[in-house]
Design an enzyme around this catalytic site. Sequence first.
Site, PDB file in Angstrom:
ATOM      1  N   ARG A 114      99.476   4.594  81.925  1.00  0.00           N
ATOM      2  CA  ARG A 114      98.230   3.849  82.115  1.00  0.00           C
ATOM      3  C   ARG A 114      98.267   3.082  83.437  1.00  0.00           C
ATOM      4  O   ARG A 114      97.265   2.984  84.130  1.00  0.00           O
ATOM      5  CB  ARG A 114      97.988   2.897  80.945  1.00  0.00           C
ATOM      6  CG  ARG A 114      97.664   3.591  79.629  1.00  0.00           C
ATOM      7  CD  ARG A 114      97.304   2.605  78.549  1.00  0.00           C
ATOM      8  NE  ARG A 114      96.013   1.954  78.817  1.00  0.00           N
ATOM      9  CZ  ARG A 114      95.567   0.900  78.147  1.00  0.00           C
ATOM     10  NH1 ARG A 114      96.309   0.361  77.179  1.00  0.00           N
ATOM     11  NH2 ARG A 114      94.386   0.370  78.425  1.00  0.00           N
TER      12      ARG A 114
ATOM     13  N   CYS B 114      98.151  -6.971  80.566  1.00  0.00           N
ATOM     14  CA  CYS B 114      98.295  -5.719  79.810  1.00  0.00           C
ATOM     15  C   CYS B 114      96.906  -5.118  79.674  1.00  0.00           C
ATOM     16  O   CYS B 114      96.114  -5.141  80.603  1.00  0.00           O
ATOM     17  CB  CYS B 114      98.950  -5.982  78.463  1.00  0.00           C
ATOM     18  SG  CYS B 114      98.042  -7.155  77.424  1.00  0.00           S
TER      19      CYS B 114
END
Length: 276
Positions: free
Chosen positions: A173, A231
Amino acid sequence: MNAIISASELASDLEGGNPPVVLDVRWQLGGPHQRPAYEEAHIPSAVFVDLDAELAGPAGAAGRHPLPDPERFGAAMRAAGVSGDRGVVVYDGGQGWAAARAWWLLRWAGHPSVRVLDGGLAAWGGALESGDVRPPEEGTFEPVPDSVPRLDADGAAALARSGLLLDARAAERYRGDVEPIDRVGGHIPGAVSAPTTENVRDDGRFRTAGELAARFTALGASDAPEVGVYCGSGVSGAHEVLALAVAGIPAALYVGSWSEWSSDASRPVAKGPDPQ
């Protein structure tokens, strides 16, 4: 005060004269609600706390898990029996992300004594009870917001240039290879990839303080004037802030994280591997 507590230490504390308030924060991203699992079996005296409803505000421009309203958060914590003069232990199903979110949020709100059960419910090994537990009396906790540092989008961008900004998501990611949730893949320019999953052993327990210190030092923490973490939506990032605390390294959390950053098309997005 240590940031984590072992199952044996918690068992001993629960037998003591001033046992901690225990909060069950089991949560599963995109999965079923965990209250039924809590009602089926939980650590004795533990009170269930709903991450989405009580540890975050409504999803929107500020991200999927923005800060909750302090007054509503304080009321939820008091209803769970939390007081400022009594220790709190939080746990989840074992991954530690949700428990770390509760730990960070209580610290952000000024609670002086919060610890995470290392390894979560999977590490408990003791007796369990079923049914819903309500605390014997309402707590007295009054939040004092911003008792620990946090970052907004501008602060995260600045820290990526002047300090160390860690991206706690999976490496794919970070690189932008995949993005299963947010508008666009990639990372905040200047951020360094540091997946949260590498902070724990296979059993979900944290690596030693020395091992974690070595990991973060290798990523540049010892040379950085400040360290920040983000995050996807401020949950696994809280776990990385907890790991840094275990290592003795203070860090600020960007609560909105990638879910906030990527929602604004004017913000820059970097892709590809870590330049380090």
